[in-house]
Scaffold this motif. Structure first.
Motif, PDB file in Angstrom:
ATOM      1  N   GLN A 164       0.820  -1.204   0.000  1.00  0.00           N
ATOM      2  CA  GLN A 164       0.000   0.000   0.000  1.00  0.00           C
ATOM      3  C   GLN A 164       0.861   1.264   0.000  1.00  0.00           C
ATOM      4  OE1 GLN A 164      -3.241   0.177  -0.273  1.00  0.00           O
ATOM      5  NE2 GLN A 164      -4.033  -1.836   0.255  1.00  0.00           N
TER       6      GLN A 164
ATOM      7  N   GLU B  81      -8.588  -3.403  -2.593  1.00  0.00           N
ATOM      8  CA  GLU B  81      -8.912  -2.085  -2.065  1.00  0.00           C
ATOM      9  C   GLU B  81      -9.480  -1.173  -3.143  1.00  0.00           C
ATOM     10  OE1 GLU B  81      -9.193   1.273   0.439  1.00  0.00           O
ATOM     11  OE2 GLU B  81      -9.020  -0.856   0.870  1.00  0.00           O
TER      12      GLU B  81
ATOM     13  N   ARG C 283     -13.431  -2.969  -2.785  1.00  0.00           N
ATOM     14  CA  ARG C 283     -13.946  -2.210  -1.642  1.00  0.00           C
ATOM     15  C   ARG C 283     -14.334  -0.780  -2.021  1.00  0.00           C
ATOM     16  NH1 ARG C 283     -13.110   0.298   3.609  1.00  0.00           N
ATOM     17  NH2 ARG C 283     -11.250   1.395   2.920  1.00  0.00           N
TER      18      ARG C 283
END
Length: 243
Positions: free
Chosen positions: A94, A121, A125
């Motif tokens: 990340q 992510e 999401r």
């Protein structure tokens, strides 16, 4: 005593447009020291990193004359390793992704976006949360309410109502009216049109609030009146711990 215009504070020198950069470059990236070649830094033309070293941009230097980049130095080693060997990092994904975006290194960005961590992510999401109306605004509202109630207290609590469908909204309306009459603030999330459940959204709420540095816990809301169903189906309490 006045300082003449020729004097520059140590560690804050600014070079002009550099038409002749050395083949070997010493860098100070956020306090971490690196040595590499100019060709490595310019490996991907069009990237922000390559543009920095074209000789057309002003570059700051530290007190030792090393070119200074005001970014987290810890993750630059992964950027540099990719430039040297095309090795995609498997750690700190990340954080490296954020740096790849900053330096605008497109091939690395694309490869990181294929990793499970970034794909989950960015694609799964975030696209789900984009379908939850006012999600980010409600997170900020919840935090503001919790902070307002934290005066001289170790804990503060916020009631949240999470409803997935319009039918859920209708079922909760009487309860919301009752809580409003009792002057209790409720932050409502939903409804949304996507597969994830109420408990998936609760996980997202907890994740995003904790990522902002808050210590929180989730509890079931036990209704005293105004509820014709199990309140914990839709109503929950987010408790903030301040010390």
């Amino acid at each position: 005593m006045s300082i003449s215009s020729e004097q520059k504070p140590i560690g804050k020198q600014v070079t002009g447009s550099l038409h002749m950069l050395p083949a070997i470059v010493e860098l100070n990236v956020g306090g971490e020291m690196y040595t590499t070649t100019l060709s490595t830094l310019k490996k991907h033309p069009g990237s922000k990193l390559a543009e920095m070293f074209t000789g057309q941009h002003k570059l700051r230097t530290d007190s030792k004359g090393r070119i200074f980049i005001d970014r987290p130095g810890t993750y630059f080693k992964y950027i540099l390793e990719y430039l040297r060997s095309n090795q995609v990092p498997t750690q700190c994904i990340q954080d490296v992704y954020k740096e790849a975006l900053f330096y605008d290194i497109e091939p690395l960005i694309k490869q990181l976006e294929d990793s499970p961590q970034i794909f989950g992510e960015q694609v799964a999401r975030k696209q789900f949360l984009a379908r939850v109306p006012n999600y980010s605004e409600n997170i900020e509202l919840m935090i503001r309410i919790a902070r307002a109630e934290a005066v001289a207290s170790r804990y503060s609590s916020v009631i949240i109502c999470v409803v997935k469908t319009e039918e859920d909204v209708a079922r909760c309306q009487d309860a919301l009216n009752s809580l409003d009459m009792d002057k209790k603030s409720v932050v409502k999330f939903g409804p949304w049109k996507a597969a994830p459940s109420i408990y998936d959204l609760l996980d997202c709420i907890q994740m995003d609030v904790k990522d902002k540095g808050y210590k929180i816990s989730l509890h079931a809301h036990v209704a005293e009146k105004g509820f014709r169903f199990k309140s914990q189906d839709f109503f929950h309490i987010i408790q903030f711990t301040w010390w």
